[in-house]
Design a protein around this motif. Sequence first.
Motif, mmCIF file in Angstrom:
data_model
loop_
_atom_site.group_PDB
_atom_site.id
_atom_site.type_symbol
_atom_site.label_atom_id
_atom_site.label_comp_id
_atom_site.label_asym_id
_atom_site.label_seq_id
_atom_site.Cartn_x
_atom_site.Cartn_y
_atom_site.Cartn_z
ATOM 1 N N GLY A 111 0.834 -1.199 0.000
ATOM 2 C CA GLY A 111 0.000 0.000 0.000
ATOM 3 C C GLY A 111 0.863 1.241 0.000
ATOM 4 O O GLY A 111 0.616 2.199 -0.713
ATOM 5 N N LYS A 112 1.915 1.206 0.824
ATOM 6 C CA LYS A 112 2.784 2.370 0.910
ATOM 7 C C LYS A 112 4.224 1.888 1.004
ATOM 8 O O LYS A 112 4.507 0.903 1.686
ATOM 9 C CB LYS A 112 2.417 3.190 2.159
ATOM 10 C CG LYS A 112 3.110 4.515 2.258
ATOM 11 C CD LYS A 112 2.642 5.220 3.519
ATOM 12 C CE LYS A 112 3.509 6.406 3.851
ATOM 13 N NZ LYS A 112 3.208 6.909 5.181
ATOM 14 N N GLU A 155 3.990 0.489 -8.249
ATOM 15 C CA GLU A 155 2.569 0.527 -7.883
ATOM 16 C C GLU A 155 2.121 -0.906 -7.598
ATOM 17 O O GLU A 155 2.761 -1.870 -8.009
ATOM 18 C CB GLU A 155 1.751 1.086 -9.049
ATOM 19 C CG GLU A 155 1.964 2.565 -9.316
ATOM 20 C CD GLU A 155 1.484 3.455 -8.171
ATOM 21 O OE1 GLU A 155 0.341 3.250 -7.716
ATOM 22 O OE2 GLU A 155 2.253 4.327 -7.732
ATOM 23 N N ILE A 156 0.986 -1.031 -6.945
ATOM 24 C CA ILE A 156 0.415 -2.359 -6.716
ATOM 25 C C ILE A 156 0.020 -2.949 -8.068
ATOM 26 O O ILE A 156 -0.641 -2.282 -8.868
ATOM 27 C CB ILE A 156 -0.828 -2.251 -5.803
ATOM 28 C CG1 ILE A 156 -0.410 -1.743 -4.422
ATOM 29 C CG2 ILE A 156 -1.544 -3.589 -5.692
ATOM 30 C CD1 ILE A 156 -1.561 -1.366 -3.527
#
Lengths: 258, 286, 579, 353
Positions: C166-167, C332-333
Amino acid sequence: MKGKKLKIGIYELTGCAGDALMILNCEKELPAIFQAVDIQSFLMAKSDNIDDELDVALVEGSVTTEKEVEELKDIRKRSKIVVALGLCATVGGIQARFQDPQKWQENFRQVYGETKMELPAVVSKPIDAYIKVDFYLPGCPISKEQFLNFFTRVVKGAPPESYPQPVCVSCKYKENDCLLKNGLFCLGPLTADGCGAVCPSHNLPCVGCWGPVQGGNWTSEFYLLQDKGFSREFIKKKMANFAGTKLSEFWKQFDRRD
Amino acid sequence: MKVEKKTTLTKNPFLPDPARIVRVYPLTQDVKFFQVRLVDINKALAFQYHPGQFAMISILGAGEAPFSISSTPSRPGLLEFCIRKTGTITGAIFNLKENDLIGVRGPYGNGFPIEKMLGKDILIVMGGLGAAPLRSVLLYCLDNRDQFGRVILLHGAKCPAEMIFCQEFQDLKKREDLECYLTVDTDDTGQWEDNIGVVTTLFPKLKAINPEQTVSLVCGPPVMYKFVIQELLKLQIPKDQILMTLERRMKCGVGKCGHCAIDYIYTCLDGPVFTYWDVIHMRELI
Amino acid sequence: MKKITIDHLPRVEGNGGITAIIDGQAVSEVKFYINEGPRLIERLVIGRTPEEDVSLTPRICAICTVSHKLAAVRAMENALNVQVPHQTNLLRELMHMGEMIESHSLHVYYLALPDYLGFPNAIAMASKHEFEVKIALEMKNFGNHIMKVINGRFVHGENTVIGGFGKWPSREELLWIKSRAIQFMPFVYKTVNLFCTLNYPDIPEAETQYACCLPPHEKYGFWGDEILVSNGDRIFREDYRQLTNEFVVPHSYARHSRYQDKPYSVGALARVNNLGERLEGEAGRMFRKYFNDHWKKNPLYNNAAQALEILYCFERLPQLVDELLEIDNTPEIVSYQTQEGQGTGLVEAPRGLLIHHYRVEQGLVKGADIITPTAQNAEDIERYGMIAAQTLLDRGEEEKIRDRLDIIVRAYDPCISCSVHLAEVKTVEETAWENQLAEIKRQASPLFIGIGNITQGDDGIGPTLITKLKELGIKAVCSSELDTQNIKSLVNSDQPFIFVDALDAGKKPGAISLIPLLAVLYSSSLSHRLAPFIQNEFSYSQLKKSYLLGIQPRSITKQQHLSPEVSQALQRLIDQLEN
Amino acid sequence: MKIVKLKKSNLHPFLQAASQDAELWAPVRQKNNKHSFQPIKDFATIDLNYTRTILPPRKLFLPPQFNMFQASLQGYKEDFSHVSPKVIFGVHPCDLHGLLIFDEFHRQNFEDPYYLKAKENTLIFGHSCWPDDKCFCQSTNTHLVEEGYDLFFSELDDYYLVWIGSSRGDDCLRLAPELFDESLSEEDIKGYIAWQEKRNQAFKLKINFFAMPDLMELRYHHSLWEKLGQACLSCGSCSLVCPTCNCYNVQDQPLLSQDASNIQRCWDSCMLENYSAVAGGENFREKRSQRLKLWYTHKLQAYISKYGKPACVGCGRCIATCPVDINVFTVSRALEGEEVEAFWNRLAKEVNP
């Protein structure tokens, strides 16, 4: 307060042991904790445990066997104050999903077949299904700060009054953008605060692991999520994941109105 | 550049002053009487207040809450409080003994408008813990007896054991310059010699009232107000001469924390004493 | 009959216990049980989305939460065909190191070391070893810190999701981890030296099988797509059931596993035994310095293996941070559209091989299978517990059994709450041999095998009984210590075997006892020369369901007839078996 | 007032000079193109192309959580650790007005040293802005500022017109006078006027604030409040993001190994269930509709009645934040009797058709 040290017991019923582990995770404070109180029983930390009269019993885990029911009642009898520690003890945990005894039986058979187990199991419930609970410290697992603050207040003889607030409050403290407003399935407004809005601070919606916040508006959020395009079934399942037994009344009313 | 600027502030209104408990004894099963003195003697003597004002009391490790001052400014040096055990903070106060330290700051709030009451007949109606703030004004009136007209006290409690300052008020009954009426809802002792019934049953016993000349002060549990005010209105006491003192959640006492807000006023600054006119005017008061 | 029960094993993460039943000279049963109820985790994720699954299943266990998260995420990514970039795997590895450091340092210093130094707990130990206790706490705190930075919090962090994170942690946070890791090195060496040279309590040694993940590229590591067993077998992740073969035991809500019908062991010791040669740098040097044959036979060396792994992690941390910082962009995911599929994720939790397997249909979980390390170790704990208890009993050190069992179970580093399907065992009622025999007969008709020599007095009880049984039409064969031909053909039978023999259990002549065969096999005083044959040829499940019907002899001397007491016993047996 | 000119290329050198002995805070882009005031280490991260930050700049002066003092039996030790020299750059006019209201609030009656000390230790550099579809500061008359800043930067093409609002602001310019141009050309002035005109036309939302006190009074018992209460999630976001909300809670956090406590102050919200509950269980605003009414009384009625201006600065944060569309805009329209398109209105129709 001066005088005799409080006698404390820390007990684990069925769960992930995360709450007891979080106590051990208070690495810096651990010596002070052991100094401030007389820890009579804490299986994860020591061998020489005594099961005697207690001032405070901290109980983690949900009740899932008949033996645990008996243990729990015994703990209540021996303790002046009983604290439900963590999500399993406060709402029954994720394992409290199957409350319908028939459904539970069915799922139980799926895992264990027809073997007759030596230790009879019961449907998973929070500890207040069996005994009176004086304080609740939710969380999956509890947070260190929350625990230390609570514990210190108990040691000083003034356990804090609860001031329930949803995750959104901490989420705003952290200055996160509202994920719900952005169309994500975020349970922040319905979930008790205490984690410090960890997930939204990592750009992830709140999954609800602190359990339902007192005064949460479930009806409104249900329709809001529906308004955003989530299916009724999906919303129901997701709301149930960490709510344990505490939403049964809400669903009864909700379904009746539907 | 050097941004830092020397601050002009001198007094931090959030810092309490240490105070020592001088005397403590139970008034009823769940109400205790506390007599405290600020540790700094100069501050103790300089602590000037009006009847009806309150102070913030803090207990180390438990927190801070507002309490009405029950003593009268006419007897300076000591502050008195009646405290009912209802939550964590009051629970912690209950555990304290004589000589223990607490924190006190104040006085806060508007208090009763003594100037406007001078020369008037004073009708005090109290129920339960409502005695805490009204005892202050009662004692003030009695200490300055010549400045007021009639002084009438109506005091109700659930039962004799729950009457706060029972003995003190019983003794006051002997005073000729005070019309004192006591009542209990039910007498479970069989020893009660005064009236039995709710506080409104005392009204018929009053000698004729001159409504324009009367200022009425009311304090008690929320249910009491409605009925007492009806009686006062029946007596034709003007709405702005009916005074009541209210309870609200407070975290600061100085108009900053917002908890005691009602409409655009803060109970801690503009109250806790309000007139019945204020109550009609600001719907949220009671 | 005497029962040693260690109910509530203190200082294991979760509640568990071990029971050993001692009957005369034999340990008749050892049960490892878990004092928790069923949570049905594999059932409650059914109908949930993959995202919900990877959030729910780590709740199985607090101390292995990161491993569960990784196993679940890897399984889902395999099922849904999601390929994460190399950098994501590096960060996951870094996070996994946090858990290893946290769990291992907690285990070796706080749960195990007090045993070896004779303290009831670490706080008591601190009075004499303040420095170790303090630094170890800081080391554990550091492991926690890594997990918090990367996964969001110490326990049950949610930052790891299918497809990535997520981060992403900041450069400063990563650099801090690196510099702190370097600061710890002197203490890490100290830890390795301490646990590799520790004077471990004397316990019997016995070999077992070890299983662990086989990391790619000939490296040491904590995940892979294959399982390596110590006999050299390699199993592809999707075929994990070849290894695990779970079955339900009535005394535990954690299902047990055996590989090729033999108990096996997972954990730090399994990894070091199977992969130790792959260790590089200081960890490799230390491995070559300290590794020896005992490591393969003695579960207490798990603590040494854990210490070695702590060193491995601390050496790897700065490398990982450097590699992570070389890449500029934060990925990014990875999103996915796949709605169907099934897949398995293999990960080494601190306490051993962890397997998650899922079947996804229409975007929802339709099937879940989670096999935790402690559940896999359970059979081996019971097997080894029996060996140890029996050996101590034989040495006349019965009083040590309780204490040793406690230490042994703890050495396996059981994370009891991590057994997905869990509970505790009701202690077994003491049963008379007659009832026990009736119960065996009720379940399946047993085959009686007589052993003995009719020319040696009471040693003739075996053959004598067999002859009588044959007359009664009961299936029975005779065998002697040296002639195994008779029974060799029976080895793979489904029947339970009951060996009949004279057995010196120090009881009154003619006393009858029915003892699990396993106990006899591990007992030195009771061992027959037949024992090695039985042990080698019989499967573990056959051994587990076989018994020895022992009759206490009066005298074993060269004579043709049985003593009167044994004759009476013979009659009692026949009466019982006739029914 | 003195106005000077600064080339855009001179901005970073100026900020460098101005924040020599202080921490520079400025808007930084976050996820989803949202912004936040953050301490700046690298000037490149400053993003002035923003409309509103998630939290208003009041967080710099009274942080969400801070310790007021440490209490012990020996006495009280004030804690001003949240106060440090700061320069905050890029504050929009609405937020400057918010801070002016805060100034007044924290000065009146009893002075709040925690706010005032922090404020006195901060230089405030305002910055011009461009409205989006949620801005309505024109309606609250807070789209222009005359005070409340040390410097104010009006952005025009490749330069700024810099208003000097205080003596300290003037001192700032003197740190690097070579960067500024003291004489303005006729074009500069015309350019500014044209920009101002264009901006005035750009506002889309309008609210008739001065009708609100009456409407609040007239619709005090209107069913609207029940509808709003039905939808409100009691999440507290509206008040936590509001530049003029000041409510806080205080907690006594004792220290484990000493006889002392940290007295911690943290932002509170009147939307929370126990906000008005007193010890003993009495709760004066148990219903969500009652709590909402309190907030809107403050925003739309009370302040206007008392000070002649609304306690709302038109920043649009409640519009950007409330997940169920309860905000100053929809509520004021509903008070005017309009049918508004908002989730709370849809919910009302769904739940009680």
